[in-house]
Scaffold this active site. Sequence first.
Site, PDB file in Angstrom:
ATOM      1  N   PRO A   2    -153.437 -40.386 -46.967  1.00  0.00           N
ATOM      2  CA  PRO A   2    -153.764 -41.677 -47.570  1.00  0.00           C
ATOM      3  C   PRO A   2    -154.888 -42.377 -46.824  1.00  0.00           C
ATOM      4  CG  PRO A   2    -151.695 -41.792 -46.364  1.00  0.00           C
ATOM      5  CD  PRO A   2    -152.064 -40.341 -46.453  1.00  0.00           C
ATOM      6  N   GLU A   3    -155.790 -42.962 -47.582  1.00  0.00           N
ATOM      7  CA  GLU A   3    -156.892 -43.709 -46.987  1.00  0.00           C
ATOM      8  C   GLU A   3    -156.625 -45.204 -47.150  1.00  0.00           C
ATOM      9  OE1 GLU A   3    -160.743 -42.248 -48.137  1.00  0.00           O
ATOM     10  OE2 GLU A   3    -160.105 -40.159 -48.099  1.00  0.00           O
ATOM     11  N   LYS A  56    -155.708 -47.710 -41.248  1.00  0.00           N
ATOM     12  CA  LYS A  56    -154.691 -46.969 -41.993  1.00  0.00           C
ATOM     13  C   LYS A  56    -153.295 -47.175 -41.413  1.00  0.00           C
ATOM     14  CE  LYS A  56    -158.218 -43.467 -42.959  1.00  0.00           C
ATOM     15  NZ  LYS A  56    -158.611 -42.042 -42.813  1.00  0.00           N
ATOM     16  N   HIS A 108    -135.388 -35.171 -45.646  1.00  0.00           N
ATOM     17  CA  HIS A 108    -136.576 -35.648 -44.936  1.00  0.00           C
ATOM     18  C   HIS A 108    -136.570 -37.165 -44.750  1.00  0.00           C
ATOM     19  CE1 HIS A 108    -138.110 -31.625 -45.166  1.00  0.00           C
ATOM     20  NE2 HIS A 108    -138.175 -31.642 -46.484  1.00  0.00           N
ATOM     21  N   ARG A 163    -143.530 -33.483 -43.772  1.00  0.00           N
ATOM     22  CA  ARG A 163    -144.377 -32.764 -42.813  1.00  0.00           C
ATOM     23  C   ARG A 163    -144.367 -33.403 -41.426  1.00  0.00           C
ATOM     24  NH1 ARG A 163    -150.012 -31.524 -45.679  1.00  0.00           N
ATOM     25  NH2 ARG A 163    -150.204 -30.182 -43.843  1.00  0.00           N
ATOM     26  N   LYS A 189    -178.770 -42.879 -33.996  1.00  0.00           N
ATOM     27  CA  LYS A 189    -177.857 -41.749 -34.196  1.00  0.00           C
ATOM     28  C   LYS A 189    -178.537 -40.655 -35.012  1.00  0.00           C
ATOM     29  CE  LYS A 189    -173.418 -44.167 -33.866  1.00  0.00           C
ATOM     30  NZ  LYS A 189    -172.975 -43.427 -32.671  1.00  0.00           N
ATOM     31  N   ARG A 227    -164.482 -30.927 -43.088  1.00  0.00           N
ATOM     32  CA  ARG A 227    -164.021 -31.630 -44.281  1.00  0.00           C
ATOM     33  C   ARG A 227    -164.954 -31.356 -45.452  1.00  0.00           C
ATOM     34  NH1 ARG A 227    -162.157 -37.668 -42.295  1.00  0.00           N
ATOM     35  NH2 ARG A 227    -160.826 -37.003 -40.556  1.00  0.00           N
TER      36      ARG A 227
END
Length: 296
Positions: free
Chosen positions: A2-3, A58, A104, A126, A169, A286
Amino acid sequence: MPELPEVETVKRGLAPAIEGALLVRAELRRPDLRFPFPENFAAAVSGRRILALSRRAKYLMIDLEGGDVIVAHLGMSGSFRIEAGAQPAAPGEFHHPRGKDEKHDHVIFHLDGGSGQMRVIYNDPRRFGFMDLARRDTIAEHAYFRDLGEEPTGNALDAAYLAARLAGKSQPLKTALLDQRTIAGLGNIYVCEALWRSGLSPNRAAGTLVDKRGRPKQALLALVEAIRAVIADAIAAGGSSLKDHIQADGSLGYFQHAFSVYDRAGEACRKPGCDGTVTRIVQAGRSTFHCPRCQK
């Protein structure tokens, strides 16, 4: 994982149910999640009233009377659900895969609220999520928070701030934006979408958006606007339901239907006048989705 928009949706779903409730008892069904629970965690939070539920990046933060804060991270598969009486509800639920197996259920908060007794249950197949305990008066210096950048939802994120972070950068722009020290809570999906909206290549050197005097170029102004808009649109849509997100009332978020590039490799670019094709590449392990034709 989740973001920010998904975690914000969780917060907005849970807050009306738990704020003001008495946390009568915390029940731990195992000694750890991703990390061990703090020593005497259950005893420390039991018998305390929940003052507020908030979010930073988050992380969810549950403020308790007395100044302690439960810090929770959902990891890859964590979910909160509420069971009140015989009628289960699902505020702020995340799931992986869809549906829940009670084996769980690792943490149960027994609450007494304005509408009676309820249980807030944390389920995590998980076990990449975790919970910790911090003090509100020193939380800004906590290891989880002290290096975080500005939020993409507030006025503090502007072109001048981002120019100071990106100046000099040489790393790829997408990689720089995923650094939580730059923008807190910004994740892979929404970086891809913001870069597409602003017409910027994920491979472009981050520092090229800043002039020699350290001032933001026009492209950086466009990027900031795109980041803020993408996040706002995703929150309004209840997040993105791929395999990890469901809204507070049990319905799915729908921002994934508005994806312009994410997970659309091989499709025609949706930008008017562009005849390019969405391409998938890998950056820092990613998936990155972009249009090489219109993103420069």
